[in-house]
Design a protein around this motif. Structure first.
Motif, PDB file in Angstrom:
ATOM      1  N   MET A  39       0.847  -1.202   0.000  1.00  0.00           N
ATOM      2  CA  MET A  39       0.000   0.000   0.000  1.00  0.00           C
ATOM      3  C   MET A  39       0.883   1.253   0.000  1.00  0.00           C
ATOM      4  O   MET A  39       0.640   2.203  -0.751  1.00  0.00           O
ATOM      5  CB  MET A  39      -0.914   0.007   1.237  1.00  0.00           C
ATOM      6  CG  MET A  39      -1.878  -1.159   1.317  1.00  0.00           C
ATOM      7  SD  MET A  39      -3.143  -1.162   0.041  1.00  0.00           S
ATOM      8  CE  MET A  39      -4.425  -0.191   0.808  1.00  0.00           C
ATOM      9  N   LEU A  40       1.933   1.243   0.812  1.00  0.00           N
ATOM     10  CA  LEU A  40       2.787   2.441   0.907  1.00  0.00           C
ATOM     11  C   LEU A  40       3.559   2.698  -0.382  1.00  0.00           C
ATOM     12  O   LEU A  40       3.795   3.852  -0.745  1.00  0.00           O
ATOM     13  CB  LEU A  40       3.744   2.313   2.096  1.00  0.00           C
ATOM     14  CG  LEU A  40       3.066   2.381   3.472  1.00  0.00           C
ATOM     15  CD1 LEU A  40       4.097   2.243   4.591  1.00  0.00           C
ATOM     16  CD2 LEU A  40       2.282   3.673   3.657  1.00  0.00           C
ATOM     17  N   ASN A  41       3.930   1.644  -1.088  1.00  0.00           N
ATOM     18  CA  ASN A  41       4.651   1.856  -2.355  1.00  0.00           C
ATOM     19  C   ASN A  41       3.756   2.575  -3.370  1.00  0.00           C
ATOM     20  O   ASN A  41       4.201   3.455  -4.093  1.00  0.00           O
ATOM     21  CB  ASN A  41       5.142   0.528  -2.936  1.00  0.00           C
ATOM     22  CG  ASN A  41       6.320   0.013  -2.140  1.00  0.00           C
ATOM     23  OD1 ASN A  41       6.976   0.791  -1.437  1.00  0.00           O
ATOM     24  ND2 ASN A  41       6.598  -1.284  -2.218  1.00  0.00           N
ATOM     25  N   ILE A  42       2.471   2.189  -3.387  1.00  0.00           N
ATOM     26  CA  ILE A  42       1.544   2.875  -4.299  1.00  0.00           C
ATOM     27  C   ILE A  42       1.368   4.333  -3.850  1.00  0.00           C
ATOM     28  O   ILE A  42       1.367   5.255  -4.666  1.00  0.00           O
ATOM     29  CB  ILE A  42       0.197   2.134  -4.360  1.00  0.00           C
ATOM     30  CG1 ILE A  42       0.435   0.783  -5.039  1.00  0.00           C
ATOM     31  CG2 ILE A  42      -0.859   2.938  -5.116  1.00  0.00           C
ATOM     32  CD1 ILE A  42      -0.746  -0.129  -5.076  1.00  0.00           C
ATOM     33  N   PHE A  43       1.252   4.517  -2.547  1.00  0.00           N
ATOM     34  CA  PHE A  43       1.133   5.876  -1.994  1.00  0.00           C
ATOM     35  C   PHE A  43       2.346   6.718  -2.450  1.00  0.00           C
ATOM     36  O   PHE A  43       2.201   7.849  -2.930  1.00  0.00           O
ATOM     37  CB  PHE A  43       1.058   5.790  -0.464  1.00  0.00           C
ATOM     38  CG  PHE A  43       0.744   7.082   0.243  1.00  0.00           C
ATOM     39  CD1 PHE A  43       0.532   8.273  -0.445  1.00  0.00           C
ATOM     40  CD2 PHE A  43       0.653   7.112   1.638  1.00  0.00           C
ATOM     41  CE1 PHE A  43       0.235   9.465   0.232  1.00  0.00           C
ATOM     42  CE2 PHE A  43       0.360   8.291   2.314  1.00  0.00           C
ATOM     43  CZ  PHE A  43       0.166   9.466   1.610  1.00  0.00           C
ATOM     44  N   LYS A  44       3.547   6.129  -2.333  1.00  0.00           N
ATOM     45  CA  LYS A  44       4.766   6.882  -2.701  1.00  0.00           C
ATOM     46  C   LYS A  44       4.751   7.238  -4.189  1.00  0.00           C
ATOM     47  O   LYS A  44       5.134   8.331  -4.582  1.00  0.00           O
ATOM     48  CB  LYS A  44       6.015   6.066  -2.352  1.00  0.00           C
ATOM     49  CG  LYS A  44       6.276   6.059  -0.851  1.00  0.00           C
ATOM     50  CD  LYS A  44       7.403   5.114  -0.484  1.00  0.00           C
ATOM     51  CE  LYS A  44       7.446   4.929   1.038  1.00  0.00           C
ATOM     52  NZ  LYS A  44       8.193   3.756   1.462  1.00  0.00           N
ATOM     53  N   THR A  45       4.268   6.297  -5.027  1.00  0.00           N
ATOM     54  CA  THR A  45       4.196   6.571  -6.470  1.00  0.00           C
ATOM     55  C   THR A  45       3.217   7.711  -6.745  1.00  0.00           C
ATOM     56  O   THR A  45       3.486   8.613  -7.535  1.00  0.00           O
ATOM     57  CB  THR A  45       3.707   5.301  -7.220  1.00  0.00           C
ATOM     58  OG1 THR A  45       4.524   4.224  -6.817  1.00  0.00           O
ATOM     59  CG2 THR A  45       3.778   5.459  -8.720  1.00  0.00           C
ATOM     60  N   GLU A  46       2.057   7.676  -6.063  1.00  0.00           N
ATOM     61  CA  GLU A  46       1.050   8.731  -6.260  1.00  0.00           C
ATOM     62  C   GLU A  46       1.563  10.070  -5.732  1.00  0.00           C
ATOM     63  O   GLU A  46       1.335  11.115  -6.327  1.00  0.00           O
ATOM     64  CB  GLU A  46      -0.264   8.365  -5.536  1.00  0.00           C
ATOM     65  CG  GLU A  46      -0.978   7.160  -6.113  1.00  0.00           C
ATOM     66  CD  GLU A  46      -1.335   7.328  -7.590  1.00  0.00           C
ATOM     67  OE1 GLU A  46      -1.813   8.397  -7.965  1.00  0.00           O
ATOM     68  OE2 GLU A  46      -1.095   6.373  -8.363  1.00  0.00           O
ATOM     69  N   LYS A  47       2.270  10.007  -4.598  1.00  0.00           N
ATOM     70  CA  LYS A  47       2.824  11.239  -4.012  1.00  0.00           C
ATOM     71  C   LYS A  47       3.815  11.884  -4.995  1.00  0.00           C
ATOM     72  O   LYS A  47       3.827  13.105  -5.156  1.00  0.00           O
ATOM     73  CB  LYS A  47       3.518  10.894  -2.681  1.00  0.00           C
ATOM     74  CG  LYS A  47       4.136  12.083  -1.984  1.00  0.00           C
ATOM     75  CD  LYS A  47       4.922  11.670  -0.747  1.00  0.00           C
ATOM     76  CE  LYS A  47       5.850  12.808  -0.330  1.00  0.00           C
ATOM     77  NZ  LYS A  47       6.772  12.460   0.738  1.00  0.00           N
ATOM     78  N   ALA A  48       4.601  11.038  -5.672  1.00  0.00           N
ATOM     79  CA  ALA A  48       5.617  11.552  -6.607  1.00  0.00           C
ATOM     80  C   ALA A  48       4.986  12.305  -7.786  1.00  0.00           C
ATOM     81  O   ALA A  48       5.654  13.094  -8.448  1.00  0.00           O
ATOM     82  CB  ALA A  48       6.481  10.399  -7.102  1.00  0.00           C
ATOM     83  N   LYS A  49       3.684  12.048  -8.034  1.00  0.00           N
ATOM     84  CA  LYS A  49       3.009  12.734  -9.154  1.00  0.00           C
ATOM     85  C   LYS A  49       2.536  14.140  -8.756  1.00  0.00           C
ATOM     86  O   LYS A  49       2.076  14.900  -9.595  1.00  0.00           O
ATOM     87  CB  LYS A  49       1.794  11.913  -9.614  1.00  0.00           C
ATOM     88  CG  LYS A  49       2.168  10.568 -10.219  1.00  0.00           C
ATOM     89  CD  LYS A  49       0.893   9.816 -10.581  1.00  0.00           C
ATOM     90  CE  LYS A  49       1.185   8.374 -10.944  1.00  0.00           C
ATOM     91  NZ  LYS A  49      -0.025   7.552 -10.971  1.00  0.00           N
ATOM     92  N   LEU A  50       2.586  14.455  -7.456  1.00  0.00           N
ATOM     93  CA  LEU A  50       2.086  15.762  -6.997  1.00  0.00           C
ATOM     94  C   LEU A  50       3.115  16.854  -7.277  1.00  0.00           C
ATOM     95  O   LEU A  50       4.295  16.578  -7.518  1.00  0.00           O
ATOM     96  CB  LEU A  50       1.824  15.720  -5.482  1.00  0.00           C
ATOM     97  CG  LEU A  50       0.775  14.737  -4.974  1.00  0.00           C
ATOM     98  CD1 LEU A  50       0.724  14.762  -3.456  1.00  0.00           C
ATOM     99  CD2 LEU A  50      -0.595  15.057  -5.555  1.00  0.00           C
ATOM    100  N   LYS A  51       2.668  18.117  -7.210  1.00  0.00           N
ATOM    101  CA  LYS A  51       3.603  19.236  -7.346  1.00  0.00           C
ATOM    102  C   LYS A  51       4.557  19.209  -6.143  1.00  0.00           C
ATOM    103  O   LYS A  51       4.143  18.777  -5.051  1.00  0.00           O
ATOM    104  CB  LYS A  51       2.821  20.558  -7.323  1.00  0.00           C
ATOM    105  CG  LYS A  51       1.887  20.733  -8.483  1.00  0.00           C
ATOM    106  CD  LYS A  51       1.129  22.048  -8.307  1.00  0.00           C
ATOM    107  CE  LYS A  51       0.013  22.145  -9.317  1.00  0.00           C
ATOM    108  NZ  LYS A  51      -1.117  22.933  -8.848  1.00  0.00           N
ATOM    109  N   PRO A  52       5.779  19.727  -6.292  1.00  0.00           N
ATOM    110  CA  PRO A  52       6.738  19.678  -5.179  1.00  0.00           C
ATOM    111  C   PRO A  52       6.194  20.267  -3.874  1.00  0.00           C
ATOM    112  O   PRO A  52       6.389  19.698  -2.802  1.00  0.00           O
ATOM    113  CB  PRO A  52       7.927  20.499  -5.694  1.00  0.00           C
ATOM    114  CG  PRO A  52       7.791  20.478  -7.169  1.00  0.00           C
ATOM    115  CD  PRO A  52       6.353  20.320  -7.503  1.00  0.00           C
TER     116      PRO A  52
END
Ligand code: SAM
Length: 244
Positions: A122-135
């Motif tokens: 679950m956290l790996n997907i969260f990290k991938t989605e987080k990486a798509k956000l603006k800085p």
């Protein structure tokens, strides 16, 4: 009393069907309803790691559409964050981060969200989605891998947090009652605890976790929450907004 062969066969069939029904209901309760959470953390974690890849498919349901999201989640979140700077937020059992990402994207949200979960998948997907956000949105989210049975690992400061989120997870946590006590302590006055619970006709499936309205309301009141509102949401959940 003696039975004919036909009667014996009928009795045998009835016994087999009864055993099959009991077994199926037990497996359904263990696996789908309680996600093995009454039998230690390892199996629950294994299930989330296994199914993390398909978890977000459920967000296609009507319960997750923009209108419902605004009414049940964004509105109370906005109210809890209104006119406040440097907010401190905790997202417990954050999973793939649905609500943390939603909050981080809001221009009216200025603060840090500490997110906790024990499933790498679950956290790996969260990290991938987080990486798509603006800085600037990414910097609002900090992710920690942690079992909530061990939470927090540091001393929590009383009345230090502005908002705690615990969605679609409370009923799976063996220490839900104890966790609620800690949440009650660490939240500031007038802060929000936003959580979900199963509707009352399902709450009895989670013994000792105070998931029905009466028990949960009493528990939250004991922990200093003065205004508790419960709203219908999906087939499986209601949304609880508890204000301290
Ligand atoms: C149904 S998901 C909900 C995720 C997220 N809160 C949401 O609303 O989408 C339940 C989450 O609880 C986490 N979880 C269950 N038991 C946990 C525990 N003991 N410690 C940490 N996380 C746990 C699972 O890994 C999973 O990500």
């Amino acid at each position: 009393m003696t039975f004919t062969l036909t009667q014996l066969i009928i009795i045998l069939i009835i016994v087999c069907i009864t055993i099959a029904i009991i077994l199926s209901l037990s497996v359904f309760w263990l696996l789908y309803v309680t996600e093995f959470s009454y039998f230690g953390r390892q199996i629950t974690k294994f299930l989330y790691n296994l199914f993390s890849g398909v978890y977000q498919f459920k967000w296609k349901q009507k319960a997750y559409d923009a209108e419902t999201e605004e009414k049940l989640f964004l509105k109370p979140l906005r109210k809890a964050c209104e006119n406040k700077q440097n907010l401190k937020v905790i997202d417990l059992a954050c999973g793939t981060g649905r609500l943390s990402i939603l909050l981080a994207k809001q221009t009216w949200f200025n603060g840090i969200i500490q997110c906790y979960d024990f499933s790498d998948g679950m956290l790996n997907i969260f990290k991938t989605e987080k990486a798509k956000l603006k800085p600037e949105e990414q910097s609002k989210i900090i992710i920690y891998k942690m079992n909530l049975l061990d939470w927090p690992n540091d001393q929590l400061i009383d009345q230090d947090y502005d908002l705690v989120i615990l969605t679609e997870a409370g009923e799976f946590l063996p220490n839900f009652i104890n966790l609620t006590e800690k949440i009650g302590k660490c939240l500031k006055s007038k802060a929000l605890f936003l959580l979900t619970k199963p509707p009352d006709h399902l709450a009895y499936l989670y013994p000792n976790r105070k998931q029905n309205t009466l028990d949960l309301t009493a528990l939250l009141k004991e922990q200093g929450f003065s205004e508790i509102n419960i709203f219908p949401w999906s087939n499986r959940y209601e949304v609880v907004q508890a204000w301290k």
